[in-house]
Design an enzyme around this catalytic site. Structure first.
Site, PDB file in Angstrom:
ATOM      1  N   ASP A 102       6.199  -4.079   3.960  1.00  0.00           N
ATOM      2  CA  ASP A 102       4.770  -3.965   4.190  1.00  0.00           C
ATOM      3  C   ASP A 102       4.451  -4.885   5.363  1.00  0.00           C
ATOM      4  O   ASP A 102       4.788  -6.068   5.323  1.00  0.00           O
ATOM      5  CB  ASP A 102       4.019  -4.441   2.937  1.00  0.00           C
ATOM      6  CG  ASP A 102       2.692  -3.754   2.766  1.00  0.00           C
ATOM      7  OD1 ASP A 102       2.009  -3.560   3.778  1.00  0.00           O
ATOM      8  OD2 ASP A 102       2.335  -3.429   1.613  1.00  0.00           O
ATOM      9  N   ASP A 198      -0.133  -1.911   7.265  1.00  0.00           N
ATOM     10  CA  ASP A 198      -1.355  -2.163   6.502  1.00  0.00           C
ATOM     11  C   ASP A 198      -2.594  -1.993   7.389  1.00  0.00           C
ATOM     12  O   ASP A 198      -2.628  -2.487   8.516  1.00  0.00           O
ATOM     13  CB  ASP A 198      -1.290  -3.616   5.991  1.00  0.00           C
ATOM     14  CG  ASP A 198      -2.442  -3.978   5.084  1.00  0.00           C
ATOM     15  OD1 ASP A 198      -2.558  -3.384   4.002  1.00  0.00           O
ATOM     16  OD2 ASP A 198      -3.240  -4.869   5.457  1.00  0.00           O
ATOM     17  N   GLU A 240      -1.281   3.069   6.907  1.00  0.00           N
ATOM     18  CA  GLU A 240      -2.359   3.163   5.913  1.00  0.00           C
ATOM     19  C   GLU A 240      -3.684   3.230   6.654  1.00  0.00           C
ATOM     20  O   GLU A 240      -4.034   2.311   7.387  1.00  0.00           O
ATOM     21  CB  GLU A 240      -2.359   1.922   5.013  1.00  0.00           C
ATOM     22  CG  GLU A 240      -3.441   2.014   3.950  1.00  0.00           C
ATOM     23  CD  GLU A 240      -4.057   0.678   3.556  1.00  0.00           C
ATOM     24  OE1 GLU A 240      -4.518   0.564   2.422  1.00  0.00           O
ATOM     25  OE2 GLU A 240      -4.090  -0.255   4.380  1.00  0.00           O
ATOM     26  N   HIS A 313      -1.595  -0.090  -5.167  1.00  0.00           N
ATOM     27  CA  HIS A 313      -2.002  -1.372  -5.745  1.00  0.00           C
ATOM     28  C   HIS A 313      -3.494  -1.676  -5.558  1.00  0.00           C
ATOM     29  O   HIS A 313      -3.962  -2.706  -6.022  1.00  0.00           O
ATOM     30  CB  HIS A 313      -1.162  -2.481  -5.107  1.00  0.00           C
ATOM     31  CG  HIS A 313      -1.419  -2.591  -3.633  1.00  0.00           C
ATOM     32  ND1 HIS A 313      -0.999  -1.629  -2.741  1.00  0.00           N
ATOM     33  CD2 HIS A 313      -2.076  -3.509  -2.896  1.00  0.00           C
ATOM     34  CE1 HIS A 313      -1.398  -1.948  -1.527  1.00  0.00           C
ATOM     35  NE2 HIS A 313      -2.059  -3.090  -1.589  1.00  0.00           N
ATOM     36  N   ASP A 314      -4.206  -0.817  -4.817  1.00  0.00           N
ATOM     37  CA  ASP A 314      -5.640  -1.021  -4.598  1.00  0.00           C
ATOM     38  C   ASP A 314      -6.481  -0.078  -5.442  1.00  0.00           C
ATOM     39  O   ASP A 314      -7.710  -0.079  -5.331  1.00  0.00           O
ATOM     40  CB  ASP A 314      -5.992  -0.757  -3.123  1.00  0.00           C
ATOM     41  CG  ASP A 314      -5.381  -1.764  -2.165  1.00  0.00           C
ATOM     42  OD1 ASP A 314      -5.176  -2.923  -2.575  1.00  0.00           O
ATOM     43  OD2 ASP A 314      -5.125  -1.386  -1.007  1.00  0.00           O
TER      44      ASP A 314
HETATM   45  O1  TEU Z   1      -6.077  -2.296   2.260  1.00  0.00           O
HETATM   46  C1  TEU Z   1      -6.846  -1.768   3.324  1.00  0.00           C
HETATM   47  C2  TEU Z   1      -8.184  -1.347   2.990  1.00  0.00           C
HETATM   48  O2  TEU Z   1      -8.840  -0.730   3.856  1.00  0.00           O
HETATM   49  C3  TEU Z   1      -8.918  -1.871   1.783  1.00  0.00           C
HETATM   50  O3  TEU Z   1     -10.270  -1.869   2.115  1.00  0.00           O
HETATM   51  C4  TEU Z   1      -8.856  -1.048   0.581  1.00  0.00           C
HETATM   52  O4  TEU Z   1      -9.590   0.101   0.818  1.00  0.00           O
HETATM   53  C5  TEU Z   1      -9.470  -1.830  -0.556  1.00  0.00           C
HETATM   54  O5  TEU Z   1      -8.451  -2.673  -1.063  1.00  0.00           O
HETATM   55  C6  TEU Z   1      -9.973  -0.958  -1.648  1.00  0.00           C
HETATM   56  O6  TEU Z   1     -10.550  -1.690  -2.662  1.00  0.00           O
HETATM   57  C7  TEU Z   1      -4.977  -3.049   2.609  1.00  0.00           C
HETATM   58  C8  TEU Z   1      -4.152  -3.461   1.390  1.00  0.00           C
HETATM   59  O7  TEU Z   1      -3.662  -2.313   0.780  1.00  0.00           O
HETATM   60  C9  TEU Z   1      -4.980  -4.305   0.479  1.00  0.00           C
HETATM   61  O8  TEU Z   1      -4.301  -4.657  -0.700  1.00  0.00           O
HETATM   62  C10 TEU Z   1      -5.377  -5.537   1.243  1.00  0.00           C
HETATM   63  O9  TEU Z   1      -6.226  -6.324   0.444  1.00  0.00           O
HETATM   64  C11 TEU Z   1      -6.063  -5.186   2.555  1.00  0.00           C
HETATM   65  O10 TEU Z   1      -5.342  -4.227   3.310  1.00  0.00           O
HETATM   66  C12 TEU Z   1      -6.177  -6.387   3.427  1.00  0.00           C
HETATM   67  O11 TEU Z   1      -4.908  -6.734   3.899  1.00  0.00           O
END
Ligand code: TEU
Length: 534
Positions: A102, A198, A240, A313-314
């Site tokens: 990542d 990311d 992403e 994970h989000d």
């Molecule tokens: O997420 C990118 C992102 O655009 C986030 O706004 C996501 O939509 C949000 O977590 C939803 O609740 C990435 C990673 O996947 C995330 O875990 C990180 O916190 C984020 O980048 C910042 O690095």
């Protein structure tokens, strides 16, 4: 043998996302680690995984669970050592699997030495690694805090798209772009087979004109990066983009375009939530979801490539979000996998999804995620009732996906001998890998069959996708077609019985997969049936 011997290897690969903090702890500190991943490589291989995407394992103050990197060239001691990482890569390779790192390339941690130097002295060359302003225009960061943070030493504000702990890198500075390239070359040298990039659209912006992502230089930056790190295209570059429009996705992933290999796009999440508001929970708009997938599947067919994923994970656990995590947990978890993973793209499974793991209902004190805690606080301040806020948290908090992996019905689900950093979901006594491995009817067994089926027929890799009865609010059905072979995927998204889909003039039907014993004249609750015919 390395898995990435051909430029397009990632099209046929199954990517499995590991959230290391929650996967397997081996030293009893309640936090998962790299030796814990090594211990389960055979499990992952048996499932059908080809590449393992590790959420960040770099040294980090862990404000955002590693998405705040303090050193791109190391391994956080909480996860192990560089020797552990090298062993993981070697053991994975023995099993013909590869590691995808990542890469958090939009921002660093505020503890990164670059930022420490940058925020001490305006004259330091590293000052220009970040984005500064003399004023705060009031912009909010993604996780709810102000985007601009004042630093008295330099009498300026720095910009953080996500949080003050995650200052954005200044990609307009060619030295920053070179620094990112060097990081990627370092891990490539170590044998990784790709990167998950990311928050990729955030690297290009035009803040003076209110453009916070997908700015004018996004595609040129990516072309430059790809040319420098993977001119032969053998690294899987998985971007992403939570904001992706199809138009951009075509540019990112066009075979001739030389930017990314595939794109994670998130439009699927809008059909049971509020516009731009993940905390509002609405019933799933199935025709809307189908129209969305139809647009992307048609739009990228022969043109680009997308990731097929149900969660990460989000996101909340998919069986709780789109399925039924009560009576129909098994059936709906299996059905959802068939619905999404038999389309065209690269399958990306998030840990525990293959077991049908569900959302966890914790009390607010137990949540760790900064976004969730900020949301709770803001709603309280706005006068909302705690019970109402908790409904949204239970449905949508990112910590739903982050509860420890459920390996067995033993202590702490076999995740740790200590106290886990986040509470184990109490359903682990029935939902766990050990039990599912013994049960031919488990969600896990279904995932194995599904992934084997995908590999066994070209139609799943290359066939077109045509939705059938797109306005039907209960059944998600589509046909994959190639060289006269037509595979029909029928998925009942409800707990009521539904009529089967009839395709005109179709003969010689063979059942390839289903989540009930045999088939019936109707679709049973959350049933999926996959049939081949000509
Ligand atoms: O997420 C990118 C992102 O655009 C986030 O706004 C996501 O939509 C949000 O977590 C939803 O609740 C990435 C990673 O996947 C995330 O875990 C990180 O916190 C984020 O980048 C910042 O690095």
């Amino acid at each position: 043998m390395p898995i990435n011997t051909t430029p397009d290897w990632w099209k046929d690969a199954v990517i499995y996302q590991i959230y290391p903090k929650s996967f397997q702890d081996t030293d009893g500190n309640g936090i998962g680690d790299i030796p814990g991943i090594i211990a389960h490589l055979d499990y992952l291989k048996n499932l059908g995984a080809d590449a393992l995407w590790l959420s960040p394992v770099y040294p980090s103050p862990q404000r955002d669970n590693g998405y705040d990197v303090a050193d791109y060239y190391g391994i956080d001691p909480v996860f192990g050592t560089m020797q552990d990482f090298d062993l993981l890569t070697a053991e994975a390779e023995k099993r013909n699997m590869g590691i995808i790192m990542d890469l958090v390339l939009n921002h660093t941690s505020d503890q990164h030495p670059w930022f420490q130097a940058a925020s001490r002295d305006r004259e330091d060359p590293l000052h220009d690694y970040y984005i500064w302003s003399d004023t705060d225009d009031g912009t909010k960061a993604v996780f709810g805090d102000p985007a601009w943070t004042y630093v008295p030493q330099v009498c300026r504000y720095y910009y953080g798209s996500f949080s003050p702990y995650q200052p954005d890198l200044n990609w307009e500075n060619p030295q920053v772009r070179r620094a990112v390239r060097d990081i990627m070359l370092f891990w490539k040298e170590k044998g990784v087979v790709g990167f998950r990039l990311d928050a990729v659209p955030y690297i290009s912006k035009d803040l003076r004109n209110g453009i916070r992502h997908t700015g004018p230089d996004l595609h040129p930056y990516l072309r430059e990066l790809r040319q420098a790190v993977s001119p032969d295209g053998r690294l899987a570059l998985c971007g992403e983009d939570t904001e992706a429009e199809l138009e951009d996705a075509c540019i990112y992933t066009a075979p001739s375009g030389k930017e990314l290999s595939l794109i994670f796009e998130f439009g699927q999440g809008f059909y049971n939530s509020g516009e731009d508001d993940k905390w509002t929970v609405r019933p799933l708009d199935l025709p809307g979801l189908k129209a969305h997938y139809a647009q992307w599947q048609h739009g990228l067919h022969n043109t680009g490539w997308m990731a097929l994923f149900l969660m990460n994970h989000d996101m909340p656990r998919i069986v709780s979000d789109w399925g039924d995590d009560g009576k129909w947990r098994r059936e709906s978890a299996k059905m959802l996998a068939a619905a999404v993973y038999l389309m065209q793209g690269t399958v990306c499974i998030y840990q525990g999804e293959e077991l049908g793991m569900a959302n966890s209902r914790m009390s607010i004190e137990e949540y760790q995620d900064m976004e969730t805690l900020n949301y709770y606080r803001k709603c309280l301040e706005a006068g909302e009732k705690p019970e109402k806020i908790m409904e949204a948290v239970h449905a949508r908090s990112r910590d739903n996906a982050r509860t420890p992996m459920q390996w067995s019905d033993g202590r702490q689900a076999g995740f740790t001998s200590g106290t886990p950093w986040l509470r184990v979901n109490p359903d682990y006594r029935t939902v766990n890998a050990a039990r599912e491995e013994q049960d031919p009817d488990s969600v896990l067994a279904f995932y194995k069959k599904l992934l084997a089926l995908r590999r066994s027929r070209d139609v799943f890799r290359e066939g077109s996708v045509q939705f059938v009865d797109p306005g039907n609010p209960a059944v998600f059905a589509y046909v994959r077609e190639k060289d006269g072979e037509r595979v029909l995927v029928e998925c009942n998204f409800t707990s009521a019985v539904q009529p089967r889909i009839q395709l005109q003039g179709r003969q010689k039907c063979e059942v390839l997969l289903g989540n009930y014993a045999g088939t019936a004249e109707i679709l049973r609750p959350y049933e999926t049936v996959v049939t081949a015919g000509v």
